[in-house]
Write a protein that holds these residues in place. Structure first.
Motif, short mmCIF file in Angstrom:
data_model
loop_
_atom_site.label_atom_id
_atom_site.label_comp_id
_atom_site.label_asym_id
_atom_site.label_seq_id
_atom_site.Cartn_x
_atom_site.Cartn_y
_atom_site.Cartn_z
N LEU A 34 0.82 -1.20 0.00
CA LEU A 34 0.00 0.00 0.00
C LEU A 34 0.86 1.26 0.00
O LEU A 34 0.49 2.27 -0.60
CB LEU A 34 -0.94 -0.01 1.21
CG LEU A 34 -2.04 -1.08 1.17
CD1 LEU A 34 -2.86 -1.06 2.45
CD2 LEU A 34 -2.95 -0.89 -0.05
N SER A 35 2.03 1.19 0.64
CA SER A 35 2.95 2.34 0.62
C SER A 35 3.45 2.59 -0.79
O SER A 35 3.51 3.74 -1.26
CB SER A 35 4.13 2.09 1.56
OG SER A 35 3.70 1.98 2.88
N ASN A 45 3.46 5.96 -5.53
CA ASN A 45 3.40 6.07 -6.99
C ASN A 45 2.21 6.89 -7.46
O ASN A 45 2.30 7.59 -8.48
CB ASN A 45 3.38 4.68 -7.61
CG ASN A 45 4.77 4.06 -7.70
OD1 ASN A 45 5.58 4.45 -8.53
ND2 ASN A 45 5.05 3.12 -6.82
N LEU A 46 1.11 6.85 -6.73
CA LEU A 46 -0.03 7.71 -7.07
C LEU A 46 0.33 9.18 -6.85
O LEU A 46 -0.04 10.05 -7.65
CB LEU A 46 -1.25 7.33 -6.26
CG LEU A 46 -1.95 6.03 -6.66
CD1 LEU A 46 -3.06 5.68 -5.66
CD2 LEU A 46 -2.54 6.12 -8.07
N ILE A 52 3.42 14.49 -11.71
CA ILE A 52 3.93 14.60 -13.09
C ILE A 52 2.81 14.58 -14.13
O ILE A 52 3.07 14.55 -15.33
CB ILE A 52 4.94 13.47 -13.40
CG1 ILE A 52 4.27 12.10 -13.32
CG2 ILE A 52 6.12 13.55 -12.45
CD1 ILE A 52 5.18 10.96 -13.74
N GLY A 53 1.57 14.56 -13.67
CA GLY A 53 0.44 14.58 -14.60
C GLY A 53 0.17 13.26 -15.26
O GLY A 53 -0.38 13.21 -16.36
N LEU A 64 -5.51 3.78 -10.76
CA LEU A 64 -6.50 3.34 -9.77
C LEU A 64 -7.41 2.26 -10.35
O LEU A 64 -7.77 1.30 -9.66
CB LEU A 64 -7.33 4.53 -9.29
CG LEU A 64 -6.66 5.41 -8.24
CD1 LEU A 64 -7.49 6.68 -8.02
CD2 LEU A 64 -6.49 4.67 -6.93
N GLY A 65 -7.79 2.42 -11.61
CA GLY A 65 -8.62 1.41 -12.25
C GLY A 65 -7.93 0.07 -12.32
O GLY A 65 -8.54 -0.99 -12.08
#
Length: 251
Positions: free
Chosen positions: A174-175, A180-181, A187-188, A195-196
């Protein structure tokens, strides 16, 4: 009480070129998937696409997930986009991630389940991206890579691991996803696809639970302990999501 069963995924894959790209037992789908991604990228470059910064039109020509075309009768773009990358840095980062996760998680899931999971979660990532954005040109293996992490997290929500290993792996996974999210937001990047893919991976991982349980010799419902049923449930996730997304087509 949790049973001490499956071994935690390895965290130190060998780094020689042969080890990275040569299939072996427990590591077959990963090098094949890496090879497909790399061959597609090489093909793009050989046909004149800029190696560092492909144009939007280049990506569309090679099968990117592009709203008007995907909704307009070319749904195959949901899949081809999962093997297409936006420049050299993009593919290097994604293939490094796929290599590390694949070497750890493919032996746990099994080759066929890992490969099916890559495709299914790549599709769920593409579908969520298509639904979330008003207009999108999206490409990359990131949705499927987040999906691989999601499959592991899905299994970590079960009792396939002992409590101590499960807690440590779940915290680490989860970290990694959260970091990464955050990087993606900075960075767009297409976090909708990320997420999907991750949420699709959660469902796919859970659908594999009874199959893996049966392979370990644990009691499991006979029907649910079959790969065909697990794959069918995974496909159902894609079908239901696709029906939802395409029923809300803006075109």
């Amino acid at each position: 009480m949790d049973m001490n069963t499956t071994q935690p995924p390895s965290t130190s894959p060998s780094g020689s070129l042969r080890d990275v790209f040569w299939p072996r037992p427990g590591y077959v789908a990963t090098p094949i998937l890496m090879g497909i991604n790399i061959l597609v990228f090489v093909g793009m470059v050989l046909t004149g696409v800029n190696i560092m910064s492909p144009t939007g039109q280049d990506l569309v020509n090679w099968g990117a997930n592009y709203t008007p075309l995907t909704y307009g009768g070319q749904p195959w773009r949901l899949l081809t986009a999962c093997f297409l990358h936006i420049g050299l840095i993009h593919i290097v980062v994604n293939m490094m991630s796929l290599r590390v996760l694949g070497s750890q998680i493919e032996p746990l899931l099994g080759t066929s389940r890992f490969a099916v999971g890559y495709v299914v979660t790549g599709l769920t990532g593409s579908l969520v991206s298509l639904w979330w954005h008003d207009m999108v040109v999206s490409a990359g293996a990131s949705g499927a890579i987040f999906g691989i992490e999601g499959m592991l997290v899905g299994l970590l929500l079960t009792n396939l691991f002992d409590a101590a290993a499960r807690k440590a792996l779940l915290k680490n996974s989860l970290s990694v996803v959260g970091i990464n999210l955050l990087i993606g937001a900075g960075i767009g990047a297409d976090n909708a696809a990320h997420l999907g893919g991750f949420l699709g991976g959660l469902l796919v991982g859970l659908s594999y639970y009874y199959v893996i349980r049966a392979e370990l010799g644990w009691p499991a419902p006979r029907l649910l302990a079959r790969n065909a049923v697990a794959f069918g449930l995974s496909a159902l996730v894609v079908v239901v999501l696709a029906l939802f997304v395409f029923s809300r087509s803006p075109l």
